[in-house]
Write a protein that holds these residues in place. Structure first.
Motif, mmCIF file in Angstrom:
data_model
loop_
_atom_site.group_PDB
_atom_site.id
_atom_site.type_symbol
_atom_site.label_atom_id
_atom_site.label_comp_id
_atom_site.label_asym_id
_atom_site.label_seq_id
_atom_site.Cartn_x
_atom_site.Cartn_y
_atom_site.Cartn_z
ATOM 1 N N UNK A 1 0.825 -1.205 0.000
ATOM 2 C CA UNK A 1 0.000 0.000 0.000
ATOM 3 C C UNK A 1 0.864 1.261 0.000
ATOM 4 N N UNK A 2 2.017 1.182 0.673
ATOM 5 C CA UNK A 2 2.847 2.380 0.841
ATOM 6 C C UNK A 2 4.135 2.325 0.020
ATOM 7 N N UNK A 3 4.203 1.423 -0.960
ATOM 8 C CA UNK A 3 5.416 1.280 -1.753
ATOM 9 C C UNK A 3 5.847 2.566 -2.426
ATOM 10 N N UNK A 4 4.888 3.292 -2.998
ATOM 11 C CA UNK A 4 5.210 4.546 -3.680
ATOM 12 C C UNK A 4 5.737 5.589 -2.706
ATOM 13 N N UNK A 5 5.112 5.675 -1.524
ATOM 14 C CA UNK A 5 5.543 6.646 -0.518
ATOM 15 C C UNK A 5 6.967 6.357 -0.061
ATOM 16 N N UNK A 6 7.264 5.083 0.166
ATOM 17 C CA UNK A 6 8.588 4.700 0.652
ATOM 18 C C UNK A 6 9.666 5.090 -0.354
ATOM 19 N N UNK B 1 11.991 8.489 1.029
ATOM 20 C CA UNK B 1 12.699 7.602 1.958
ATOM 21 C C UNK B 1 13.316 8.340 3.146
ATOM 22 N N UNK B 2 13.861 9.549 2.906
ATOM 23 C CA UNK B 2 14.513 10.283 3.991
ATOM 24 C C UNK B 2 13.506 10.699 5.050
ATOM 25 N N UNK B 3 12.369 11.234 4.615
ATOM 26 C CA UNK B 3 11.332 11.660 5.556
ATOM 27 C C UNK B 3 10.847 10.477 6.380
ATOM 28 N N UNK B 4 10.622 9.344 5.733
ATOM 29 C CA UNK B 4 10.121 8.168 6.424
ATOM 30 C C UNK B 4 11.137 7.659 7.444
#
Length: 353
Positions: free
Chosen positions: A235-240, A244-247
């Motif tokens: 579900x969160x693949x695009x966000x990751x 990546x730095x923010x996460x």
């Protein structure tokens, strides 16, 4: 121990990679699965959670719940951690890391929103997934069930005031439909189904038949956990991949909070003399989060694309891998735990007729 349980960490790592890759290359598939929801509760995820926890709930004899008062120390510790420590420690960690140390590395306009999301996440203690963690540390199932029920009851009256206080809002919008539906789907439905199935098994084949069925269901339970993990990261693949730095930065206070609260609960149970089979799930309940409610509340308050929503999603992403590490620590330290003076005294007292 089955091959699933023996190499669970490896399977989890594989599922994380598969989930992120699948979410990136096949976003439409996960968007379709994600759209199958009602009141922000994803229905396929609910089915997977049933498959995860029903085998564990079948083991519970509800007639023995009257004995749960013997675990009053563990209940007291968990309530204290969940409601007097966890939301407030997360507010402090959010201010320290996101509002100060990491501020130059994050979008300035989203700083307050990130901190708000972390607070919302910490104010919602875990429900259904706790049964999985408790099972992995051989926790006392009656304690786990009663503690989850108590947390749900407290959450109904305490979630909004605590979040409102820490966010400085005069009133907050609690997604009551999400809260009530989640409790129903993740707790009431599987509990009722498990007890009906337990009675049927015992009436048709006795305890031997039930043990044979549970031996078959246990791998299904672990497999459901792994599929759930693939879906969460899918579900969160695009966000990751996009942030990546923010996460990674948002994950830092979440990780510290998990280890701090689980460690504090574990130590307080040892000091009070509680049994290890209660201290384990107590520590895990004190550290994990009800991410369905947290995500829904963040979206309702700040919007789908807000920093608050992203912060709660990061909580979802780190939940399983981090909680598995806590499970490992709890299991590996049982010998040390049982050597505690208060634990030994209470164990001897219980053994004395």
């Amino acid at each position: 121990m089955s091959i699933f349980e023996r190499y669970l960490t490896l399977w989890v790592a594989i599922c994380i990679v598969v989930g992120v890759a699948a979410g990136h290359f096949f976003p439409g598939v996960f968007q379709s699965i994600g759209s199958l929801e009602f009141a922000q509760v994803n229905l396929p995820m609910a089915v997977l959670i049933w498959l995860m926890i029903i085998p564990m709930l079948v083991r519970i004899d509800f007639m023995s719940l009257s004995q749960v008062g013997a675990y009053w120390r563990g209940i007291g510790v968990t309530v204290f951690i969940n409601w007097a420590i966890k939301p407030f420690s997360m507010a402090l960690l959010g201010w320290l890391f996101i509002g100060w140390l990491f501020r130059p590395l994050l979008p300035e306009a989203q700083i307050d929103s990130y901190i708000a999301g972390l607070i919302i996440l910490a104010a919602a203690p875990c429900t259904a997934m706790v049964f999985v963690w408790s099972n992995l540390v051989r926790g006392e199932p009656h304690f786990t069930l009663s503690q989850v029920a108590l947390n749900d009851a407290i959450m109904v009256v305490a979630f909004a005031p605590i979040v409102g206080l820490l966010l400085g809002l005069s009133a907050i919008t609690v997604p009551w439909d999400t809260l009530l539906l989640s409790v129903g789907l993740y707790i009431l439905v599987p509990v009722i189904a498990a007890q009906v199935y337990r009675r049927w098994l015992l009436s048709h084949g006795g305890i031997d038949a039930m043990n044979r069925v549970l031996a078959v269901l246990q791998p299904i339970s672990i497999a459901s956990l792994l599929v759930t993990l693939v879906m969460l990261f899918g579900f969160q693949g695009e966000q990751i991949i996009a942030q990546p730095t923010v996460i990674l930065l948002l994950a830092v206070p979440i990780l510290i909070q998990v280890y701090f609260n689980s460690g504090l609960a574990y130590l307080l149970n040892r000091v009070s003399g509680e049994q290890h089979c209660v201290a384990g799930p107590s520590a895990l309940i004190g550290a994990s989060n009800f991410f369905e409610l947290a995500v829904a509340a963040a979206i309702a308050l700040f919007g789908f694309n807000s920093g608050a929503a992203l912060a709660t999603v990061v909580g979802v992403l780190v939940e399983v891998p981090v909680m598995l590490s806590v499970v490992w620590i709890v299991n590996r330290t049982k010998g040390w735990y049982d050597k505690g003076d208060a634990v030994r005294r209470n164990t001897e007292a219980r053994a004395t007729p």
